[in-house]
Design an enzyme around this catalytic site. Structure first.
Site, PDB file in Angstrom:
ATOM      1  N   ARG B 208       0.846  -1.195   0.000  1.00 14.23           N
ATOM      2  CA  ARG B 208       0.000   0.000   0.000  1.00 14.23           C
ATOM      3  C   ARG B 208       0.883   1.247   0.000  1.00 14.23           C
ATOM      4  O   ARG B 208       1.603   1.474   0.973  1.00 14.23           O
ATOM      5  CB  ARG B 208      -0.883   0.030   1.264  1.00 14.23           C
ATOM      6  CG  ARG B 208      -1.707  -1.239   1.495  1.00 14.23           C
ATOM      7  CD  ARG B 208      -2.996  -1.228   0.719  1.00 14.23           C
ATOM      8  NE  ARG B 208      -3.632  -2.537   0.725  1.00 14.23           N
ATOM      9  CZ  ARG B 208      -4.734  -2.844   1.418  1.00 14.23           C
ATOM     10  NH1 ARG B 208      -5.295  -1.940   2.193  1.00 14.23           N
ATOM     11  NH2 ARG B 208      -5.254  -4.055   1.330  1.00 14.23           N
ATOM     12  N   GLU B 210       0.512   4.148   0.793  1.00 10.42           N
ATOM     13  CA  GLU B 210      -0.216   5.197   1.503  1.00 10.42           C
ATOM     14  C   GLU B 210       0.775   6.200   2.086  1.00 10.42           C
ATOM     15  O   GLU B 210       1.631   5.834   2.876  1.00 10.42           O
ATOM     16  CB  GLU B 210      -1.048   4.593   2.631  1.00 10.42           C
ATOM     17  CG  GLU B 210      -2.072   3.616   2.100  1.00 10.42           C
ATOM     18  CD  GLU B 210      -3.156   3.313   3.127  1.00 10.42           C
ATOM     19  OE1 GLU B 210      -3.738   4.272   3.657  1.00 10.42           O
ATOM     20  OE2 GLU B 210      -3.397   2.129   3.383  1.00 10.42           O
ATOM     21  N   ARG B 216      -0.093   3.208  12.582  1.00  5.95           N
ATOM     22  CA  ARG B 216      -0.729   1.978  12.115  1.00  5.95           C
ATOM     23  C   ARG B 216      -0.611   1.757  10.604  1.00  5.95           C
ATOM     24  O   ARG B 216      -1.145   0.795  10.073  1.00  5.95           O
ATOM     25  CB  ARG B 216      -2.196   1.927  12.572  1.00  5.95           C
ATOM     26  CG  ARG B 216      -3.032   3.005  12.030  1.00  5.95           C
ATOM     27  CD  ARG B 216      -4.328   3.239  12.806  1.00  5.95           C
ATOM     28  NE  ARG B 216      -4.899   4.474  12.328  1.00  5.95           N
ATOM     29  CZ  ARG B 216      -5.581   4.608  11.205  1.00  5.95           C
ATOM     30  NH1 ARG B 216      -5.809   3.572  10.449  1.00  5.95           N
ATOM     31  NH2 ARG B 216      -6.047   5.784  10.839  1.00  5.95           N
ATOM     32  N   HIS B 217       0.148   2.610   9.924  1.00 10.08           N
ATOM     33  CA  HIS B 217       0.321   2.428   8.485  1.00 10.08           C
ATOM     34  C   HIS B 217       1.669   1.817   8.153  1.00 10.08           C
ATOM     35  O   HIS B 217       2.706   2.283   8.621  1.00 10.08           O
ATOM     36  CB  HIS B 217       0.199   3.770   7.752  1.00 10.08           C
ATOM     37  CG  HIS B 217      -1.206   4.199   7.539  1.00 10.08           C
ATOM     38  ND1 HIS B 217      -1.857   5.064   8.385  1.00 10.08           N
ATOM     39  CD2 HIS B 217      -2.108   3.861   6.579  1.00 10.08           C
ATOM     40  CE1 HIS B 217      -3.094   5.253   7.960  1.00 10.08           C
ATOM     41  NE2 HIS B 217      -3.274   4.527   6.866  1.00 10.08           N
ATOM     42  N   GLU B 356     -11.006  -2.297  14.363  1.00 10.15           N
ATOM     43  CA  GLU B 356     -11.308  -3.157  13.227  1.00 10.15           C
ATOM     44  C   GLU B 356     -10.102  -4.031  12.911  1.00 10.15           C
ATOM     45  O   GLU B 356      -9.009  -3.536  12.682  1.00 10.15           O
ATOM     46  CB  GLU B 356     -11.651  -2.292  12.000  1.00 10.15           C
ATOM     47  CG  GLU B 356     -11.967  -3.105  10.770  1.00 10.15           C
ATOM     48  CD  GLU B 356     -11.223  -2.604   9.557  1.00 10.15           C
ATOM     49  OE1 GLU B 356     -11.227  -1.397   9.302  1.00 10.15           O
ATOM     50  OE2 GLU B 356     -10.606  -3.458   8.870  1.00 10.15           O
ATOM     51  N   SER B 359     -11.777  -7.421   7.670  1.00  7.94           N
ATOM     52  CA  SER B 359     -12.846  -6.982   6.791  1.00  7.94           C
ATOM     53  C   SER B 359     -13.213  -8.146   5.899  1.00  7.94           C
ATOM     54  O   SER B 359     -12.344  -8.920   5.498  1.00  7.94           O
ATOM     55  CB  SER B 359     -12.391  -5.807   5.922  1.00  7.94           C
ATOM     56  OG  SER B 359     -12.791  -4.606   6.514  1.00  7.94           O
ATOM     57  N   ARG B 408      -1.436  -5.870  12.438  1.00  7.81           N
ATOM     58  CA  ARG B 408      -2.498  -5.210  13.200  1.00  7.81           C
ATOM     59  C   ARG B 408      -3.028  -6.124  14.303  1.00  7.81           C
ATOM     60  O   ARG B 408      -3.292  -5.691  15.430  1.00  7.81           O
ATOM     61  CB  ARG B 408      -3.623  -4.791  12.247  1.00  7.81           C
ATOM     62  CG  ARG B 408      -4.721  -4.014  12.937  1.00  7.81           C
ATOM     63  CD  ARG B 408      -5.803  -3.586  11.973  1.00  7.81           C
ATOM     64  NE  ARG B 408      -5.402  -2.403  11.230  1.00  7.81           N
ATOM     65  CZ  ARG B 408      -6.257  -1.504  10.761  1.00  7.81           C
ATOM     66  NH1 ARG B 408      -7.566  -1.662  10.941  1.00  7.81           N
ATOM     67  NH2 ARG B 408      -5.840  -0.462  10.105  1.00  7.81           N
TER      68      ARG B 408
END
Lengths: 434, 434
Positions: B208, B210, B216-217, B356, B359, B408
């Protein structure tokens, strides 16, 4: 009603059950129709004699997914000795479009490019799916064998800041505006992690930007890597690798029996103790046998690998043979030399049916040796190796390991000429989809 | 002499043994010296009273790797109730340079950036190593649980030709002169593979790009993915996910007991049956409880996740709660809507201790639904999805699945604020080494 699988039917003769899967084949005879249903476990024959059900079946082409409620009836000639009668069919999707292949034929009749272009459909063919069931079982066996020897699983970075292993064949990417590279192997990381866990393994993708368009090159493949500390020498690596290969074969036998049968796979012979021969002895034997002096060769050519593979089968009844002692100059910088035979190393290869399957050996473990080895190979800027060299600087045990490509193993095991035939969605010089 | 591990010593009292490891700590007292040796299994106390051995030990700094031959002697105050006396020490490397940290202290006293800069050394600290032993055990449990439910392991491409899932945050690379991208997830591939094996899973890296510099990334993390066919609805996915989480916790308990103890981990409570609550009910409960109407919110904010996490613990004694029915518009294009509640979907999240974690949900399975969903989201060129859409075109079962990030999960399990603390060699906006 809870769905059951095709293989569970024989325990339910006389009962009403629900099964589900793909319409593998329809045979619409005059008086009766047969629906062959394919699920994850196998095939089920469903007898459709009622008019409405037949009309429904006629409108549902092959590959449509359906659920069927019906009666399990003994029928010796049907797959599994049972069939479903009085079926009520429910389509789970819209009728499938005509697939690019007849998946119900015993063999998928299509060119390799066509299969790869339509991989999501082609892989549904039981013989193609079987390849990947065996592959999954092999990886499971790899892990089980290593876990039993106290190896710890790790996940190392696939994006690296420097192209340390071989500058030419790396994929370059834009990493937040900086250049970065895709890892060619977890080699340096697994060595660092020996300093933490002593024994580590990783199953993961590696990336090679090799512009070679051959039957054995992939731009990315699944690498099975292991590394272990506190070894005496490369013979400990051979022992662990031998046990691991044994675990993979055991895993395949235990978990993929029906797939082996479907593909009529001849499982390779692995002797209880590894067959090991020195590089120099290989060349000497070949020279003697062929009358052509190859003793000065710096590496084994494919023909040499075939020769020693045949020798191992003939002399030892083994499809596997470890070659030890490759010349240091032809192996990676981290290769541990053989202190007793100048010019030779403690590097190993495992030849499987005449083809190099595994590379490995003992690595250097002294910081000073690394500085010397890297400098000798013309590396002027050692900062690219700083994390790696740090591990060596602060105390590393003698260690070694091995690595091999899952696809290469599978191609040799199944005796197929192209690694793409054993890769779900291969990536190569030309192919980037699906 | 065969080396044995620290944990095996107590079975060899009175015998001469060989152990090996790192010099964890030296305590040079006036009359006697102690060498605390660290190996993969733990610590061993070695009593050095002989003069020559002491002089040798004085020249071997902490972290040097050594082998020690000596006598196993019962000593109730030593780790494991035994110590080694009359040792003969052999250094396996050059003396280690002074490490950047005192690894022998109960806790590693260093900033996170310093630890990450020197990861190969920092990870040797028993408490840091313990994190990754737990992580490996969690992944082992993930696989065991899924294999028991007949999921088949797959390896899908990490280099893809089109940035299908969300155009912005992908890493772009040069693929033999063409643009290509690093896969953000195996989502589309695992769905295609449901058409082959019905149930599949993958453990692998995802990427990712990002540009977020938060705790948390990560630019790459290990994704645990599963997908299954022939489901009734998302409740089947919840059941499988619940069983998988249970398997992970069981795997950790079975394989990482000492690490759990060392880190004083409170294992989470997982109820026998999953706790499931509808998205709309979550917002309604929160509105009622707080007096603030949040029922029109399109998604759960972090505060809502914390609230429902506390609710699940209070009302059900569970650290886990499944939320079902998220609004379709806020989920990915492949999300299956809830046919009975317009606007809501069969998407799920698993909230773990108020955050979370997972997913997932039921996906669309009809080709026409995909064309509609993609077109509605403004995708004009569906050729980028051709392999994926082919799978749907030729008959797919109702299916669904789930995915979560290993890091996570670990951060939440160990209650650490930064995912980098549970990642071997993290990659982020700034960090590309070691």
């Amino acid at each position: 009603m809870q769905r059951i699988l095709s293989t569970q039917l024989s325990a339910h003769v006389g009962e009403t059950v629900r099964i589900a899967g793909w319409i593998h084949r329809r045979r619409l005879l005059k008086s009766v129709a047969f629906l062959i249903l394919r699920d994850a476990a196998g095939l089920t024959q469903i007898v459709v004699s009622e008019k409405a059900a037949r009309a429904q079946l006629e409108a549902l082409p092959e590959e449509t997914t359906v659920a069927v409620v019906g009666t399990v009836t003994a029928e010796p000639s049907a797959p599994g000795g049972v069939e479903i009668t009085s079926p009520v069919i429910e389509a789970l999707t819209d009728p499938a479009e005509p697939a690019p292949f007849d998946l119900y034929r015993p063999d998928l009749r299509a060119s390799l490019p066509a299969m790869l272009d339509h991989a999501p459909v082609a892989l549904r063919h039981p013989k193609l799916a079987a390849v990947h069931r065996i592959s999954a079982a092999a990886v499971g066996g790899f892990r089980t064998a290593l876990e039993a020897m106290s190896f710890v699983e790790i996940h190392t970075p696939k994006i690296v800041g420097t192209a340390t292993e071989s500058g030419a064949n790396v994929f370059k990417l834009d990493y937040f505006g900086r250049p970065a590279y895709l890892a060619q192997s977890p080699q340096l990381y697994k060595q660092m992690m020996v300093g933490v866990f002593e024994r580590v393994y990783e199953v993961g993708p590696v990336f090679r930007a090799e512009p070679s368009d051959t039957a054995r090159h992939l731009a990315s493949y699944t690498s099975l890597d292991a590394e272990m500390g506190f070894i005496e020498d490369h013979r400990d690596v051979i022992a662990a690798c031998h046990a691991t290969v044994g675990g993979m074969l055991a895993g395949i036998r235990a978990s993929a029996g029906p797939s082996l049968e479907l593909l009529d796979v001849t499982m390779p012979a692995l002797t209880e103790k590894p067959v090991v021969v020195h590089f120099a002895d290989v060349l000497e034997m070949i020279s003697r046998a062929t009358g052509q002096d190859v003793t000065a060769e710096p590496d084994l050519a494919p023909a040499h690998e075939r020769w020693i593979g045949e020798w191992a089968l003939r002399e030892h009844g083994s499809d596997f043979v470890f070659v030890e002692g490759y010349p240091t100059a032809h192996r990676a910088f981290y290769t541990h030399p053989d202190p007793e035979r100048p010019g030779y190393s403690r590097a190993i290869d495992l030849i499987f049916r005449g083809l190099e399957l595994v590379s490995g050996g003992q690595r250097l473990h002294r910081h000073a040796d690394y500085v010397r080895a890297l400098t000798a190979r013309g590396e002027s800027d050692l900062s690219a190796y700083s994390g790696y060299l740090d591990a060596m600087r602060y105390g590393m045990p003698p260690h070694g390991g091995f690595a091999f490509g899952l696809e290469r193993f599978m191609a040799r095991l199944l005796d197929v000429p192209n690694v793409r035939q054993v890769t779900l969605f291969p990536r190569d010089l030309h192919r980037l989809s699906p």
